[in-house]
Every structure is written in structure tokens, then in C-alpha cells.
Design a protein around this motif. Structure first.
Motif, short mmCIF file in Angstrom:
data_model
loop_
_atom_site.label_atom_id
_atom_site.label_comp_id
_atom_site.label_asym_id
_atom_site.label_seq_id
_atom_site.Cartn_x
_atom_site.Cartn_y
_atom_site.Cartn_z
N ALA A 288 1.65 7.40 5.98
CA ALA A 288 2.05 6.41 6.98
C ALA A 288 2.46 7.10 8.28
CB ALA A 288 3.20 5.55 6.45
N ILE A 289 3.27 8.16 8.16
CA ILE A 289 3.73 8.85 9.37
C ILE A 289 2.55 9.44 10.12
CG2 ILE A 289 5.06 10.84 10.20
CD1 ILE A 289 6.99 10.27 7.82
N ILE B 19 -6.40 2.22 12.94
CA ILE B 19 -5.56 3.24 12.30
C ILE B 19 -4.11 2.76 12.23
CG2 ILE B 19 -4.58 5.57 12.55
CD1 ILE B 19 -7.22 6.45 13.73
N ASN B 20 -3.64 2.15 13.33
CA ASN B 20 -2.25 1.68 13.34
C ASN B 20 -2.04 0.51 12.38
OD1 ASN B 20 -0.74 3.37 14.83
ND2 ASN B 20 -0.42 1.99 16.55
N ILE B 21 -3.05 -0.40 12.31
CA ILE B 21 -2.91 -1.52 11.37
C ILE B 21 -2.77 -0.99 9.95
CG2 ILE B 21 -4.08 -3.51 10.36
CD1 ILE B 21 -5.29 -4.09 13.05
N LEU B 22 -3.68 -0.04 9.58
CA LEU B 22 -3.61 0.53 8.23
C LEU B 22 -2.31 1.30 8.06
CD1 LEU B 22 -7.30 1.76 7.84
CD2 LEU B 22 -6.24 -0.30 6.90
N GLY B 23 -1.89 2.00 9.13
CA GLY B 23 -0.64 2.76 9.05
C GLY B 23 0.55 1.86 8.78
N PHE B 24 0.59 0.72 9.46
CA PHE B 24 1.67 -0.25 9.20
C PHE B 24 1.62 -0.71 7.75
CE2 PHE B 24 4.49 -2.29 12.34
CZ PHE B 24 4.29 -1.43 13.40
N VAL C 106 0.40 0.91 5.11
CA VAL C 106 0.86 1.97 4.21
C VAL C 106 2.38 2.12 4.32
CG1 VAL C 106 0.69 4.42 3.67
CG2 VAL C 106 -1.34 3.16 4.35
N MET C 107 2.91 2.00 5.56
CA MET C 107 4.36 2.11 5.74
C MET C 107 5.09 1.01 4.98
SD MET C 107 6.49 1.77 9.25
CE MET C 107 6.19 0.02 9.35
N ILE C 108 4.55 -0.23 5.08
CA ILE C 108 5.18 -1.33 4.36
C ILE C 108 5.14 -1.06 2.87
CG2 ILE C 108 4.97 -3.78 3.78
CD1 ILE C 108 4.00 -4.20 6.63
N GLY C 109 3.99 -0.50 2.40
CA GLY C 109 3.87 -0.16 0.98
C GLY C 109 4.94 0.83 0.57
#
Lengths: 228, 247, 68
Positions: free
Chosen positions: B29-30, B206-211, B213-216
Motif C-alpha cells: 500500500a505504501i 495505481i492510487n485507487i488500487l493503493g487505497f 490495499v491500504m483499506i485491506g
């Protein structure tokens, strides 16, 4: 398993019982109605009595007041039955819970929704609403207030077991009320400017059908949770 | 399948399994958020209509789309918990709710700071903004309903019913801009004539997926704490607590 | 791929929209940071509570056995 009485019988027995109880506690019918009238009369006092402004905000004011009045009366829907244990009897009865719940909600609507609809045109006159908007006001209230009773019943069923359910109740059900409010006031505003408003009315009708089918299951499940 | 799944439905195993995933998800996520945000803020071309103000998109759109996905995830977990009486699913739903509320709040605030320079107003009462606000209220309702029951088994069921009822709001948000005339712009198109140029689209995705993964990762961390809180009487939790408390 | 801004002050200015862009990023990341902070410390808080409860029960049990 023998059910004893038919579905229709069970439905009407419960409906008549709730109506009878309400007739004996007449305040329960009149208080929300009085509240509705008072809220609506506060607006001209607060905003100013200019006819132009009042006729502009009339649909919104009437609908918001109806929404608050229906919420105020909801608490009563299951509370007394929960306290004296008759709610548990209903859950234990061999009749389908959804049917019984529907009877209770219908009784609630007859006692609080219907009087609102009857008194609403009178208040609309006081607020100088456009004449062309009256049919739309009645139609949206007819289709919309049952939705309020149905959705509200879900919230009440969830919070009936809690000691301080009142504030929580408004947080739970007001968001669910918002779509009804938007389409209803939209329809009345369209009608006031003599435009067709069938679209909004159809959406409210669809919401009514949807909640009529699905809400009894949610109410039933919530009651089972609350009575544990 | 249920036989195979069964051992994982045990709190202690779920706790350990979640622990194994958390570091990887957090790192991922980071990395994704750093890449996407830097790319978007520094290297993506300036929009010919909106100038540089459009760069808010790289936090607004991920937050908005994930606020809905998180809600759906929460509702699915609540449904599994209600129907199959799996407590772990209930705890998962309870863990997602506060995260979803914060993400929805971010979507609303970034949207309104984007609206001010573009539309000239912080807020408009149109379908999409209103229904996103309703989503925030729904999250708050679920959280406070869960908090107001002493018995957390009942609390999870009550909050679960509410979150399932609230799912109706999701399609309203998703399609509001297509159904009603709205100040809010339409959905982003991936292909076709009006598609976004790849230099904007790739960092956005990338940011949508990153958000996501971060929520996960955050949900798993909260999920672990929730497991501990709900199993306070179990010996393995007690041992863990006494060992941690001795430090 | 090439940086779109000539200097740092140019980057901070964001073509005149600096206030709005940085306000939205600021609010977003501050609220995320608060959420992450609470999420990370929650486990410790929960364990402390459980440990306190366990110790209390141990003391209670000792007290009882000492009496008998």
C-alpha cells in the motif's frame, strides 16, 4: 403443524388490536399530528410571512414536518409490546413474523400517516402553495408516508431493546428517508410549475413496492435480534 | 469446501493468518500510494481545462470509489455473519466500518475543495454529493449501533441488518451522475475518444488500487484487535495480554 | 516522463490552485494519519485492558484461597 387461524385472520386480528389500543390512547394519534401542525406554523413565523417565499418552500416544509412527525410516532410502534412481552408472543406464534409485522406497520400508517395526508392540504393553504401542486402533494404523501412507516419500523425494531434508542433512531433512519424526501419535493415543485411529474411519482411508487416487499424481512430479523 | 475452511474460522488461526498478511499489504500500500501520488502530483500533464487543480483527483477518486467498495465489503461480511452465523465475519464488518467512514469523509472534503475552484462553490445539493453524504451517515449509524449494544453478538447482528439495508444507497451513488443532470462530472472513461490520457489514468489507477490495499491492511489490523477484544476470556488471549502487559 | 514544474515554489503554487490542492491533500492525509494511529494503538489498548482484568481475577482468586 396446525396454525389455528388463517393468515388473513391473523393479519386483521393484529391490525384491529393495534387500532383499538391507539383509540384508547388518543394522545398517541393526536400528538404527532399536533407536532406536524406546529412545525409547519413555525416556518412562517421564523422566515417571514411573504407569500412568495412561503409558496416556494411549502413542499419542503410540509414534507420535512411529515418526516419528523412520522419519526416521532415511530418509537411507540414496538415499545409497549416489547415491554409487556406481547412482542415475544408474536415471535413465538406460528404465524409468519413478516405478516404480523406488516399488520403493525399498516396500523401505524393508518394512525399517523393518514391523518397527515388529510391535514396537509389545509397547511398547504396556509403556506400559499401553488394550486397546481395540490394533487402532487396528496399523491406523494399517499405513496411516500407508507415508505416512511416501513423504513422507520426497521430502525425501531433495531433499537427497541436499547434504553436510549431515541437519538440513535434518528441517525439510523433519516439517511434512509432522504431519497423519498428528494423525489417527493421534486415532484411537487415540478407540479407547481405545471411540468409533468410522472417520473418522480413512478420512482416513489417503485420505492414503495420495494420496501413493501423487503422491509418486513428486515423488520422481522431486527425484532429477533432485539428480543434475543 | 466448508471442511477445508473450518480451521480458519477459529479465532486464533484467523488472528495468526491475518498477522502474516499485514506486513506485505502495508508495504504494498505504501509503495503504491507513494508511486501513484508522486506520479500524479509531479509528472502527470496539466489538464487543459482545469489547470493544476485537477490533481485533487488522485486522492478524491480513490477515496470516493473505495468508500463504496468498503461499504459493499462490509455488507457482504455482515451478510455472511448473519446467515451462516460466522462470528469472524461479524468482526470483520465491525472492523471495516470506521475505516469506511474516514474514507467517505475524505471523499467529501476533497470533493468540496475541488468544487470551490471549479464550480465556484464548496457544496451543491445534487444527487451524487447528497448520496455520498448519506453513505457517511450510514457508516456512522452502523458504528453507533454496534457501539450501543452491550452484548457484541447482538450488536453485530443489528449493525449487520442496518448495513445490508443501506446497500440500496450504493447504486444510487454509482449511477447518480448518469441518471440525473448534475454539476458533478461523469464517470471517467477508460477507452474511446474522451478517454483520459494514460499519463493521468495510470497513476490514478495505481492510487485507487493503493487505497484498496491500504483499506485491506487497516481492516486486518483492526480485525486482529477485534478478535482479541471479543475473546478476552480465552486462555491464549490472556497469555498474550499478560506477556504484552509485562513489557 | 518529465516533471511538470520548474521549481519547488512552482510546485507549491499548483498553477494558482495551491490552496485548494494542498488543503484537500492535507485534510485527507491528516485524517488518514489519525485513523492509522488509532488503528495501530488499538491492539495495545485492548491487550492492556484484558491483562488488567486477568490480573484482577488472579488477585481475587489468591485472596480467596488465602482466606480458606
Amino acid at each position: 403443524m396446525k396454525r389455528g387461524i388463517s393468515f388473513t385472520q391473523a393479519f386483521f386480528t393484529l391490525l384491529m388490536r393495534d387500532l383499538k389500543i391507539a383509540v384508547r390512547h388518543r394522545g398517541d394519534i393526536f400528538n404527532p399530528l399536533l407536532f406536524f401542525i406546529i412545525v409547519v406554523t413555525l416556518f412562517p413565523l421564523g422566515i417571514g410571512s411573504e407569500a412568495k417565499i412561503l409558496s416556494r418552500i411549502a413542499p419542503g416544509v410540509i414534507w420535512v414536518a411529515a418526516l419528523l412527525a412520522s419519526m416521532l410516532s415511530l418509537e411507540r410502534l414496538f415499545k409497549a409490546d416489547f415491554n409487556d412481552g406481547s412482542l415475544e408472543q408474536m415471535l413465538l406464534s406460528p404465524q409468519p413474523l413478516q405478516l404480523l409485522v406488516l399488520a403493525k406497520v399498516l396500523a401505524h400508517w393508518l394512525l399517523t400517516g393518514l391523518p397527515l395526508i388529510i391535514i396537509a392540504p389545509l397547511l398547504a393553504v396556509l403556506l400559499h402553495m401553488e394550486e397546481s401542486a395540490y394533487p402532487a402533494l396528496i399523491e406523494t404523501l399517499l405513496l411516500g408516508t407508507p415508505i416512511l412507516s416501513l423504513l422507520g419500523a426497521i430502525g425501531v425494531a433495531l433499537t427497541v431493546g436499547l434504553r436510549k434508542g431515541g437519538v440513535l433512531l434518528s441517525l439510523l433512519i433519516l439517511p434512509l428517508y432522504i431519497p423519498v424526501l428528494i423525489f417527493a419535493t421534486g415532484a411537487i415543485e415540478f407540479a407547481a410549475s405545471s411540468q409533468p411529474y410522472d417520473g418522480q411519482l413512478a420512482i416513489i411508487a417503485a420505492l414503495l413496492v420495494g420496501s413493501l416487499v423487503l422491509a418486513p424481512f428486515a423488520i422481522g430479523a431486527s425484532l429477533r435480534v432485539s428480543t434475543n | 469446501m466448508w471442511k477445508w475452511l473450518h480451521p480458519y474460522a477459529e479465532p486464533q488461526r484467523a488472528y495468526r493468518l491475518a498477522g502474516k498478511f499485514i506486513p506485505w499489504l502495508s508495504i504494498l500500500a505504501i509503495l503504491m500510494l507513494l508511486t501513484g501520488t508522486t506520479w500524479g502530483m509531479v509528472f502527470s500533464p496539466t489538464d487543459y481545462q482545469q489547470g493544476d487543480s485537477y490533481r485533487i483527483i488522485f486522492v478524491h477518486v480513490p477515496a470516493a470509489s473505495m468508500s463504496m467498495s468498503a461499504y459493499i465489503g462490509m455488507a457482504i461480511a455482515a451478510f455472511i455473519g448473519l446467515v451462516w452465523q460466522i462470528k469472524l465475519a461479524d468482526w470483520m464488518a465491525a472492523s471495516i466500518a470506521p475505516i469506511g467512514a474516514v474514507i467517505t469523509f475524505i471523499a467529501l472534503v476533497t470533493g468540496s475543495t475541488w468544487g470551490k475552484p471549479m464550480w465556484g462553490t464548496w457544496w451543491v445539493w445534487d444527487a451524487r454529493l447528497t448520496s455520498e453524504l448519506v453513505l457517511l451517515f450510514l457508516y456512522l449509524g452502523v458504528i453507533s449501533l454496534y457501539a450501543s449494544f452491550e452484548d457484541k453478538v447482538l450488536a453485530a447482528r443489528a449493525a449487520g441488518i442496518l448495513s445490508i439495508v443501506g446497500v440500496i444507497n450504493i447504486p444510487i451513488i454509482k449511477y447518480s451522475v448518469d441518471w440525473w443532470n448534475s454539476l458533478h462530472q461523469g464517470s471517467i472513461k477508460m477507452t474511446g475518444k474522451t478517454a483520459m490520457p494514460p499519463d493521468m489514468l495510470v497513476p490514478l489507477v495505481i492510487n485507487i488500487l493503493g487505497f484498496g490495499v491500504m483499506i485491506g491492511a487497516l481492516s486486518l489490523i483492526r480485525f486482529r484487535s477485534e478478535i482479541l477484544a471479543r475473546n478476552g476470556m480465552r486462555p491464549w488471549v490472556r497469555e498474550l495480554a499478560l506477556a504484552e502487559g509485562a513489557k | 516522463m518529465q516533471a511538470q514544474f520548474q521549481s519547488v515554489s512552482d510546485f507549491l503554487n499548483m498553477g494558482g490552485y495551491g490552496f485548494y490542492v494542498w488543503l484537500s491533500y492535507g485534510v485527507a492525509y491528516v485524517s488518514l494519519a489519525i485513523l492509522i494511529g488509532f488503528t495501530l494503538t488499538r491492539k495495545g489498548r485492548v491487550l492492556k485492558e484484558i491483562a488488567a482484568k486477568a490480573k484482577r481475577e488472579q488477585r481475587l482468586a489468591q485472596h480467596r484461597s488465602a482466606k480458606e
